[in-house]
Design a protein around this motif. Structure first.
Motif, short mmCIF file in Angstrom:
data_model
loop_
_atom_site.label_atom_id
_atom_site.label_comp_id
_atom_site.label_asym_id
_atom_site.label_seq_id
_atom_site.Cartn_x
_atom_site.Cartn_y
_atom_site.Cartn_z
N LEU A 100 25.77 42.66 49.37
CA LEU A 100 27.21 42.65 49.58
C LEU A 100 27.53 42.03 50.94
O LEU A 100 26.77 42.19 51.89
CB LEU A 100 27.77 44.08 49.51
CG LEU A 100 27.60 44.77 48.16
CD1 LEU A 100 28.13 46.19 48.22
CD2 LEU A 100 28.29 44.00 47.05
N THR B 48 34.05 45.94 49.73
CA THR B 48 33.34 45.41 48.58
C THR B 48 32.98 46.55 47.66
O THR B 48 32.90 47.71 48.07
CB THR B 48 32.04 44.70 49.00
OG1 THR B 48 31.19 45.65 49.64
CG2 THR B 48 32.32 43.54 49.94
N GLU B 49 32.76 46.22 46.41
CA GLU B 49 32.29 47.19 45.44
C GLU B 49 31.49 46.46 44.37
O GLU B 49 31.78 45.30 44.06
CB GLU B 49 33.44 48.00 44.83
CG GLU B 49 34.55 47.16 44.29
CD GLU B 49 35.84 47.94 44.07
OE1 GLU B 49 36.49 47.69 43.05
OE2 GLU B 49 36.20 48.77 44.91
N LYS C 201 29.99 41.46 41.95
CA LYS C 201 30.62 42.23 43.02
C LYS C 201 32.08 41.83 43.12
O LYS C 201 32.48 40.74 42.73
CB LYS C 201 29.93 41.99 44.36
CG LYS C 201 30.13 40.60 44.91
CD LYS C 201 29.44 40.43 46.25
CE LYS C 201 29.39 39.00 46.69
NZ LYS C 201 28.71 38.10 45.78
N THR C 202 32.87 42.74 43.65
CA THR C 202 34.27 42.47 43.95
C THR C 202 34.46 42.63 45.45
O THR C 202 34.04 43.62 46.03
CB THR C 202 35.20 43.45 43.20
OG1 THR C 202 35.02 43.27 41.79
CG2 THR C 202 36.66 43.21 43.56
N VAL C 203 35.08 41.62 46.05
CA VAL C 203 35.48 41.71 47.45
C VAL C 203 37.00 41.80 47.42
O VAL C 203 37.66 40.98 46.79
CB VAL C 203 35.01 40.48 48.27
CG1 VAL C 203 35.41 40.64 49.73
CG2 VAL C 203 33.51 40.29 48.14
N LEU D 258 38.10 34.22 50.29
CA LEU D 258 37.35 34.97 49.28
C LEU D 258 36.97 34.09 48.09
O LEU D 258 35.87 34.20 47.55
CB LEU D 258 38.14 36.19 48.82
CG LEU D 258 38.42 37.26 49.89
CD1 LEU D 258 39.15 38.45 49.27
CD2 LEU D 258 37.15 37.70 50.60
N TRP E 105 39.64 45.87 54.17
CA TRP E 105 38.96 45.15 53.12
C TRP E 105 37.63 45.82 52.83
O TRP E 105 37.18 46.67 53.60
CB TRP E 105 38.77 43.67 53.47
CG TRP E 105 37.73 43.41 54.53
CD1 TRP E 105 37.90 43.51 55.88
CD2 TRP E 105 36.37 43.05 54.33
NE1 TRP E 105 36.73 43.22 56.53
CE2 TRP E 105 35.77 42.93 55.59
CE3 TRP E 105 35.60 42.81 53.19
CZ2 TRP E 105 34.43 42.59 55.75
CZ3 TRP E 105 34.26 42.47 53.36
CH2 TRP E 105 33.70 42.36 54.63
N THR F 116 36.30 38.70 42.17
CA THR F 116 35.06 39.20 41.56
C THR F 116 34.21 38.01 41.15
O THR F 116 34.69 37.10 40.46
CB THR F 116 35.38 40.07 40.33
OG1 THR F 116 36.24 41.14 40.73
CG2 THR F 116 34.12 40.63 39.71
#
Length: 145
Positions: free
Chosen positions: A97, A126-127, A134-136, A57, A124, A90
């Motif tokens: 995404l 994403t957002e 973005k956050t993974v 990540l 897992w 992030t």
């Protein structure tokens, strides 16, 4: 009269660090995560899985999520009540995404990182991270069954 049973307090330990969006920052993210996970005294299996997830990540954040002059953030949360370790990275580039590639898309030297994250984590996703990042995240169970 109703009696409530005493509940053990929820214990959530956290770690967060901003890192430069470079290969060096990605490498440092893995090293810091490993040090923190060992301090939390997690099993070697969980620590090794989490270390690989962080490496993938963080490398993706430095390579694909890089915006000049912006850092990425590594966050770890260990919840002893739910038995979950949450890893979140992030970056500053929202856009598209990430998704797990199909088998035909992994014929080259790259593109397998999210397949590894998918295999190593319990789940897992994403957002979006407003205004443009973005956050993974990935979760790994640290309880033994």
């Amino acid at each position: 009269m109703s009696a409530t049973l005493p509940q053990p307090p929820a214990t959530v330990a956290t770690f967060a660090q901003l890192l430069s969006s470079t290969r060096r920052g990605a490498r440092l993210a893995r090293l810091l995560a490993t040090t923190q996970l060992r301090a939390w005294d997690l099993s070697p299996d969980v620590t090794e899985r989490a270390e690989q997830i962080v490496a993938e990540l963080a490398a993706n954040a430095a390579l694909h999520g890089r915006v000049q002059g912006r850092d990425f953030r590594l966050a770890l949360a260990l919840d002893t009540t739910t038995g979950l370790l949450r890893i979140a990275v992030t970056d500053a580039r929202g856009g598209q995404l990430p998704v797990v590639p199909t088998d035909s898309a992994t014929d080259g030297e790259t593109g397998r990182g999210l397949l590894m994250v998918d295999a190593l984590s319990d789940r897992w996703g994403t957002e979006p991270h407003p205004p443009g990042g973005k956050t993974v995240w990935a979760e790994v169970s640290h309880r033994t069954s």
